[in-house]
Design a protein around this motif. Structure first.
Motif, PDB file in Angstrom:
ATOM      1  N   MET A   1      48.948 -30.916 150.310  1.00 30.88           N
ATOM      2  CA  MET A   1      50.550 -31.395 150.377  1.00 30.88           C
ATOM      3  C   MET A   1      50.841 -31.972 151.600  1.00 30.88           C
ATOM      4  O   MET A   1      51.781 -33.032 151.529  1.00 30.88           O
ATOM      5  N   GLY A   2      50.898 -31.280 152.523  1.00 30.59           N
ATOM      6  CA  GLY A   2      51.054 -31.702 153.742  1.00 30.59           C
ATOM      7  C   GLY A   2      50.415 -33.167 154.229  1.00 30.59           C
ATOM      8  O   GLY A   2      51.283 -34.033 154.559  1.00 30.59           O
TER       9      GLY A   2
ATOM     10  N   ALA B   1      58.653 -27.208 151.607  1.00 35.81           N
ATOM     11  CA  ALA B   1      58.122 -26.665 152.442  1.00 35.81           C
ATOM     12  C   ALA B   1      59.147 -25.480 153.210  1.00 35.81           C
ATOM     13  O   ALA B   1      58.528 -24.234 153.554  1.00 35.81           O
TER      14      ALA B   1
ATOM     15  N   LEU C   1      48.394 -26.101 149.907  1.00 36.62           N
ATOM     16  CA  LEU C   1      49.351 -26.542 150.706  1.00 36.62           C
ATOM     17  C   LEU C   1      49.126 -27.522 151.904  1.00 36.62           C
ATOM     18  O   LEU C   1      49.898 -28.506 152.204  1.00 36.62           O
ATOM     19  N   CYS C   2      47.855 -27.315 152.308  1.00 35.35           N
ATOM     20  CA  CYS C   2      47.339 -28.625 153.576  1.00 35.35           C
ATOM     21  C   CYS C   2      47.273 -29.998 152.839  1.00 35.35           C
ATOM     22  O   CYS C   2      47.739 -31.039 153.485  1.00 35.35           O
TER      23      CYS C   2
ATOM     24  N   LEU D   1      53.835 -27.142 156.322  1.00 31.98           N
ATOM     25  CA  LEU D   1      53.164 -26.914 154.924  1.00 31.98           C
ATOM     26  C   LEU D   1      51.707 -26.360 155.349  1.00 31.98           C
ATOM     27  O   LEU D   1      51.224 -25.362 154.640  1.00 31.98           O
TER      28      LEU D   1
ATOM     29  N   LEU E   1      59.245 -32.861 149.380  1.00 34.05           N
ATOM     30  CA  LEU E   1      58.275 -31.795 150.104  1.00 34.05           C
ATOM     31  C   LEU E   1      58.899 -31.301 151.160  1.00 34.05           C
ATOM     32  O   LEU E   1      58.588 -30.220 151.767  1.00 34.05           O
TER      33      LEU E   1
ATOM     34  N   THR F   1      57.368 -31.578 158.548  1.00 36.65           N
ATOM     35  CA  THR F   1      56.874 -30.974 157.237  1.00 36.65           C
ATOM     36  C   THR F   1      55.250 -31.004 157.067  1.00 36.65           C
ATOM     37  O   THR F   1      54.999 -29.863 156.666  1.00 36.65           O
TER      38      THR F   1
ATOM     39  N   GLN G   1      52.397 -35.612 152.124  1.00 38.66           N
ATOM     40  CA  GLN G   1      53.795 -36.144 152.956  1.00 38.66           C
ATOM     41  C   GLN G   1      53.402 -37.266 154.034  1.00 38.66           C
ATOM     42  O   GLN G   1      54.199 -38.012 154.072  1.00 38.66           O
TER      43      GLN G   1
END
Length: 298
Positions: free
Chosen positions: A207-208, A153, A204-205, A20, A149, A16, A211
């Protein structure tokens, strides 16, 4: 048994963050921005997710803080790399170095520790229980009980693919990466489009990174992105930014990463097993460039 519930459960958690970041990288690729600052953006997201969760006691609030920090990261890159016309590689390297130093500095300033921070107030992101699906051998562990997430994703792969293919703004993003002058003749700013892609990439990065820090575990460690941003970049280059290919490729790397952890249980050195995904990334990158050179030679 090598393929067991623990292995299947770990694969989505491992692919994930890479997926992302790869979606964000694909957006940058579409607008012709060579962004190799994915690693730093993930690290920023991981850190601020912990900060937000610690002070609010709410994982979703922590995720929101990480997303804001990621968006600001993209904006910083856009200012130096697009508005000011800086070289994208130099800006990326500078940003990665800044992210490493900034998170280490803030870790000491905010929490009074160095290297690692964990606390009971850092709570985990919600997980989605799929009910009866969880009882299916192996598949249930792969699908049920995963972070929100993970599903976000996967859904974003298809949403962004459709957006780039069919939506007016998505078509403009693709056009901005092909012919800036043509965009200006119709009154559209390619710089604004590239900035928006970088902001989305940073979000997005981040959010990665979230995670990693508030889903896979509930702590922050210096450098915990651990090269996943580079793997995401390799995936995008390998797939030519085609998102429907990015998903299974990220899944493959997640599987290889999970195998690496499993091999530690067989007595292999940790340094060796943790290097497996990165060795695979290097091999894939070599094959990609070899194929490109072969096509150009024809």
């Amino acid at each position: 048994m090598f393929f067991d519930s623990a292995l299947m459960d770990s694969i989505p958690r491992l692919f994930t963050p890479v997926l992302l970041a790869a979606i964000g990288s694909a957006l940058c690729e579409r607008v012709n921005v060579f962004n190799i600052a994915l690693e730093g953006m993930m690290l920023i997201g991981a850190f601020f997710a912990v900060v937000g969760t610690y002070y609010t006691g709410n994982a979703l609030a922590g995720l929101g803080v990480a997303m804001v920090a990621g968006a600001l990261s993209g904006l910083v890159f856009a200012y130096f790399g697009v508005t000011r016309g800086g070289d994208h590689i130099i800006v990326s390297i500078g940003f990665n170095v800044l992210a490493i130093g900034l998170t280490a500095f803030l870790l000491g300033q905010i929490f009074g520790v160095s290297g690692q921070f964990d606390d009971p107030r850092i709570v985990q992101l919600p997980r989605i229980d799929l009910g009866p699906v969880a009882d299916i051998p192996l598949l249930g562990d792969f699908l049920s009980g995963q972070s929100i997430l993970v599903w976000f994703a996967v859904i974003m792969v298809f949403v962004v693919h459709w957006f780039l293919k069919n939506h007016k703004y998505g078509l403009r993003l693709r056009a901005a990466g092909q012919n800036d002058a043509a965009m200006r003749t119709v009154g559209v700013s390619p710089e604004a489009l590239k900035t928006s892609a970088l902001i989305a990439c940073g979000t997005l990065c981040a959010m990665g990174g979230a995670q990693l820090s508030i889903s896979n575990v509930t702590l922050y460690t210096d450098g915990m992105s651990a090269g996943r941003g580079w793997i995401a970049l390799v995936i995008v280059m390998m797939c030519n930014a085609r998102l429907l290919w990015v998903l299974p490729t990220a899944l493959l790397f997640g599987l290889v990463d999970a195998f690496g952890f499993r091999m530690q249980g067989l007595g292999l050195p940790q340094q060796l097993t943790e290097s497996v995904p990165y060795v695979l990334a290097i091999v894939v990158l070599m094959l990609v460039f070899r194929n490109r050179r072969a096509r150009l030679a024809r």
